[in-house]
Design an enzyme around this catalytic site. Structure first.
Site, PDB file in Angstrom:
ATOM      1  N   HIS A   1      67.429  20.017 -24.692  1.00 16.76           N
ATOM      2  CA  HIS A   1      67.923  19.324 -23.765  1.00 16.76           C
ATOM      3  C   HIS A   1      68.468  19.930 -22.404  1.00 16.76           C
ATOM      4  CE1 HIS A   1      68.994  17.226 -27.514  1.00 16.76           C
ATOM      5  NE2 HIS A   1      68.293  16.247 -27.095  1.00 16.76           N
TER       6      HIS A   1
ATOM      7  N   GLN B   1      58.305  18.229 -25.115  1.00 19.69           N
ATOM      8  CA  GLN B   1      56.984  18.420 -25.867  1.00 19.69           C
ATOM      9  C   GLN B   1      57.281  18.425 -27.351  1.00 19.69           C
ATOM     10  OE1 GLN B   1      53.925  18.205 -25.161  1.00 19.69           O
ATOM     11  NE2 GLN B   1      53.245  18.331 -27.236  1.00 19.69           N
TER      12      GLN B   1
ATOM     13  N   GLY C   1      71.935  12.520 -27.490  1.00 20.30           N
ATOM     14  CA  GLY C   1      73.403  13.358 -27.598  1.00 20.30           C
ATOM     15  C   GLY C   1      73.024  14.286 -28.697  1.00 20.30           C
TER      16      GLY C   1
END
Ligand code: PAF
Length: 280
Positions: A33, A144, A27
């Site tokens: 994201h 990454q 979150g």
């Protein structure tokens, strides 16, 4: 977008999608994201995102209690990004009373983050296995930015023949180079400025390698000297390691290298990395 909290609800929803991409998160979402959600949308028929601040991957003196949370904002971002399913399990859904089963990946967890954060990757491997078992994604997407986590998860998926394709997407950075992280929110303005030292050190070492330097010690030394010039930075480790085994290198050969570091800026612990890929 369906928002569910129980395992049973995920299992009921799952069969409607022949191919499903999963983006596991804790979150407090940022553009990194969202880049994973967009990649999953491009490659899969539907996208699921899990939001779970996983207690077993935090050490006793780490920031579990203060880890930033904003579910409403996360859900708005995921709606805009075209996510199909959001799973927000509670702690007892993931760790019911009597929970006793953990996944341990050996060797690649013994160094770097694993050495500094004992038990961290046991928590990550366990929760990711459970997320995979419940969601049964076709593909799973990781950034990454958490380089060692990507190595650990790829190792685990290969070793246990888990039926999921692991996709690793590039680190997303601020214009000044700082890698996006939910923990950047902890930085005071002077610390935020100082935090650019991580990417400056990594990019300088990558440039030195591109100009022909093949001594790993020379690259570690260059990164250390750049970090040492920033008074707010306290270095935990600086590494030039084999990209798969994570063993420290003497010479960088055709396998390339993972340059990585953990640095404290004030009370905030930041990690960052770049991959030296001879094929690039
Ligand atoms: O990278 C993260 O946010 C977490 O380690 C993960 C993969 C969601 C497991 O809790």
């Amino acid at each position: 977008m369906q928002v569910v909290s129980t395992i049973a609800e995920v299992r009921t929803a799952r069969p409607q999608w022949p191919t499903l991409g999963l983006v596991p998160t804790m979150g407090y979402l940022h553009a990194g994201h969202i880049s994973l959600v967009e990649r999953a949308r491009a490659e899969c028929g539907a996208v699921a995102v899990s939001i779970f601040v996983n207690p077993t991957q935090f050490g006793p003196n780490e920031d579990l209690a203060s880890y930033p949370r904003d579910l409403e904002r996360d859900l708005a971002m995921l709606r805009d990004a075209g996510c199909d399913l959001v799973w927000t399990p509670g702690v007892t859904e993931m760790y019911p009373p009597g929970f006793s089963t953990y996944v341990e990946v050996e060797n690649v967890t013994a160094v770097l983050e694993g050495a500094k954060r004992p038990g961290h990757f046991r928590g990550v491997a366990t929760v990711v296995t459970k997320l995979f078992n419940v969601v049964q994604p076709t593909r799973a997407y990781f950034g990454q930015k958490d380089a060692q986590q990507t190595v650990v998860i790829r190792r685990m998926v290969a070793d246990l023949a888990l039926p999921v394709d692991v996709v690793i997407a590039p680190t997303v950075r601020e214009p000044d180079g700082l890698a996006l992280s939910s923990r950047n929110t902890y930085l005071a303005p002077d610390e935020r400025q100082a935090a650019t030292v991580l990417s400056r050190a990594l990019f300088a070492a990558r440039e030195r390698w591109r100009s022909g330097e093949r001594s790993a010690a020379a690259l570690r030394q260059l990164m250390q000297s750049i970090l040492a010039a920033e008074p707010l930075a306290q270095v935990e480790y600086v590494s030039a390691a084999h990209p798969d085994t994570l063993a420290e290198l003497e010479t960088i050969d055709a396998s390339g290298a993972l340059l990585s570091m953990a640095v404290r800026i004030g009370r905030t612990r930041l990690i960052d990395n770049v991959v030296l890929d001879p094929a690039e």
